[in-house]
Design a protein around this motif. Structure first.
Motif, short mmCIF file in Angstrom:
data_model
loop_
_atom_site.label_atom_id
_atom_site.label_comp_id
_atom_site.label_asym_id
_atom_site.label_seq_id
_atom_site.Cartn_x
_atom_site.Cartn_y
_atom_site.Cartn_z
N LEU A 16 0.83 -1.20 0.00
CA LEU A 16 0.00 0.00 0.00
C LEU A 16 0.87 1.26 0.00
O LEU A 16 0.63 2.21 -0.77
CB LEU A 16 -0.91 -0.03 1.23
N VAL A 17 1.89 1.26 0.84
CA VAL A 17 2.78 2.43 0.93
C VAL A 17 3.57 2.60 -0.36
O VAL A 17 3.76 3.73 -0.84
CB VAL A 17 3.72 2.29 2.14
N ALA A 18 4.02 1.50 -0.96
CA ALA A 18 4.75 1.59 -2.24
C ALA A 18 3.88 2.22 -3.32
O ALA A 18 4.35 3.04 -4.12
CB ALA A 18 5.22 0.20 -2.66
N GLU A 19 2.59 1.86 -3.32
CA GLU A 19 1.67 2.42 -4.31
C GLU A 19 1.49 3.92 -4.07
O GLU A 19 1.43 4.71 -5.03
CB GLU A 19 0.32 1.69 -4.21
N LEU A 20 1.42 4.31 -2.81
CA LEU A 20 1.30 5.74 -2.49
C LEU A 20 2.56 6.49 -2.89
O LEU A 20 2.50 7.61 -3.43
CB LEU A 20 1.02 5.91 -1.00
#
Length: 429
Positions: free
Chosen positions: A84-88
């Motif tokens: 999720l953080v990588a996508e953000l």
């Protein structure tokens, strides 16, 4: 005769039963297990349900609050959060613009070590972690009043973020119908009074009426407990949701993402498809296990077996529970409620101040009272405690069966539930 092995702590209990009397041996349905979890999370973010992909919702410079479940829930947040953080990050949101809010509800705050277990050590090092405190009114903001009269206060940091993302897991819930989804808001990051008002809806509308019959496992349509949470979440209007779904054996079988309500509803359908088992007849005797360790570590966890097994059993029938319970007196707040004999007084006190451990104890005791007899296979040192609850202890399953057999008619029926805490009998007359 047919042989059965029933989970009991870290071991099993064995029993041979007449095959012509067996009505059902209930298990969760077969489901494909997700082996590439990170890829499944990424797909949920990029191919969401009734929503734009996450990277099209956030923009560079946005502040983002991510709500995560606490350590008491099986979610696999440690796998989900890095994806999720990588996508953000790829969408232009930097680490310093991301805040993780741990949705304790009324539970205690995490230790730093527990944060690392839940979210992963790298995520706790990179991101700002906030422990939600439902009792600290300085950190809460009013968002509105539901149609049930609940004044909803929510964590201010979650409300102030440009984008709010909910995470969690969808599962059966004995009051809310299903866990996950909107529960990340209420009770997850809500104020104490809002949580208590919501939870009190699990009691019947009329004092003395016991539990609200609409607040039950897999029940949503007329469930005020659920609808109150739904209204609270609608007031907050989260921007995105990612929830995991597990089989009765604890294997990941799906990851749903997208619109905070629609994606969660897909998760509910998955849970019912994997854990819901249709039955056309209820049994005279139900033999049920919570599923072994750690699901029968104590009575508080083991209560989930009662709440599902009751649906497989005739009213006034007999239940046999295999519950090892090495920590039978934990948590202390639950056992104080569970061992009380005056259920009318318990209900009155819950109406004055609703406490979830007290309600779980109350509902379980109501189930026990609705049965002719409940036998509990447990370790000998637990016998006196089991007797205090109006149940009959037994050292092994065969002994319990010999006693139970004397209480049912000659043409009795029996249902076996080896993983009752995660298997829901869907009774269709």
């Amino acid at each position: 005769m047919k042989s059965f092995s029933i989970p009991f702590g870290k071991e099993v209990q064995h029993i041979d039963l007449p095959e012509d009397h067996i009505l059902y041996a209930l298990h969760g349905n077969t489901a494909a297990v997700v082996t590439e979890e990170a890829a499944a999370v990424r797909k949920a973010l990029r191919q969401p349900i009734e929503s734009k992909p996450l990277r099209d919702i956030v923009k560079a410079g946005d502040t983002v609050a991510i709500v995560v479940s606490d350590i008491t829930r099986l979610v696999h947040t440690e796998v989900m959060l890095p994806v999720l953080v990588a996508e953000l990050n790829e969408a232009g949101v930097k680490d310093e613009q991301i805040t993780v809010i741990v949705a304790q509800g009324t539970h205690r705050a995490h230790t730093p070590e527990e944060d690392a277990i839940v979210c992963g050590a790298e995520m706790t090092r990179r991101l700002r972690m906030v422990q939600h405190d439902c009792r600290n009114k300085d950190t809460l903001s009013y968002v509105g009043t539901t149609s049930f009269g609940n004044d909803v206060y929510i964590n201010t940091e979650a409300l102030q973020a440009d984008k709010l993302i909910l995470t969690g897991a969808v599962s059966f819930h004995p009051m809310a119908g299903y866990g996950g989804g909107r529960k990340a808001i209420l009770p997850g990051i809500a104020g104490f009074d809002s949580i208590m008002t919501n939870h009190s809806l699990a009691l019947a509308e009329t004092p003395g009426g016991g539990c609200n019959p609409h607040c039950d496992t897999a029940s949503l349509e007329d469930n005020p407990f659920h609808h109150d949470m739904l209204e609270a979440a609608q007031m907050v209007h989260p921007d995105f949701l990612v929830n995991t779904v597990f089989t009765a054996d604890g294997d990941l079988c799906d990851v749903v993402g997208g619109h905070w309500r629609k994606a969660w509803e897909k998760g509910c359908q998955d849970v019912l498809a994997t854990g819901g088992v249709p039955i056309r007849e209820q049994a005279d005797i139900t033999i049920a296990s919570a599923g072994g360790y750690p699901k029968d570590l104590n009575l508080y966890q083991g209560c989930k077996a009662y709440m599902n097994a009751v649906f497989a059993t005739k009213p006034g029938g007999v239940m046999i529970l295999t519950l090892d319970c090495p920590d039978i007196k934990e948590p202390e707040i639950f056992t104080k409620w569970f061992f009380r004999s005056d259920l009318d007084q318990v209900e009155q006190e819950l109406r004055r101040e609703f406490l979830m451990p007290g309600f779980v104890a109350f509902k379980t005791r109501c189930i026990i009272a609705s049965m002719k007899t409940c036998y509990v296979v447990t370790r000998p040192e637990n016998f006196d405690i089991i007797r205090q609850t109006g149940q009959i202890p037994a050292p092994d399953l065969q002994t319990a069966w010999n006693m139970a057999r004397k209480e049912v008619p000659e043409h009795y029926t029996v249902t076996i539930m080896g993983h009752a805490a995660a298997t829901f009998p869907v009774y269709t007359k």
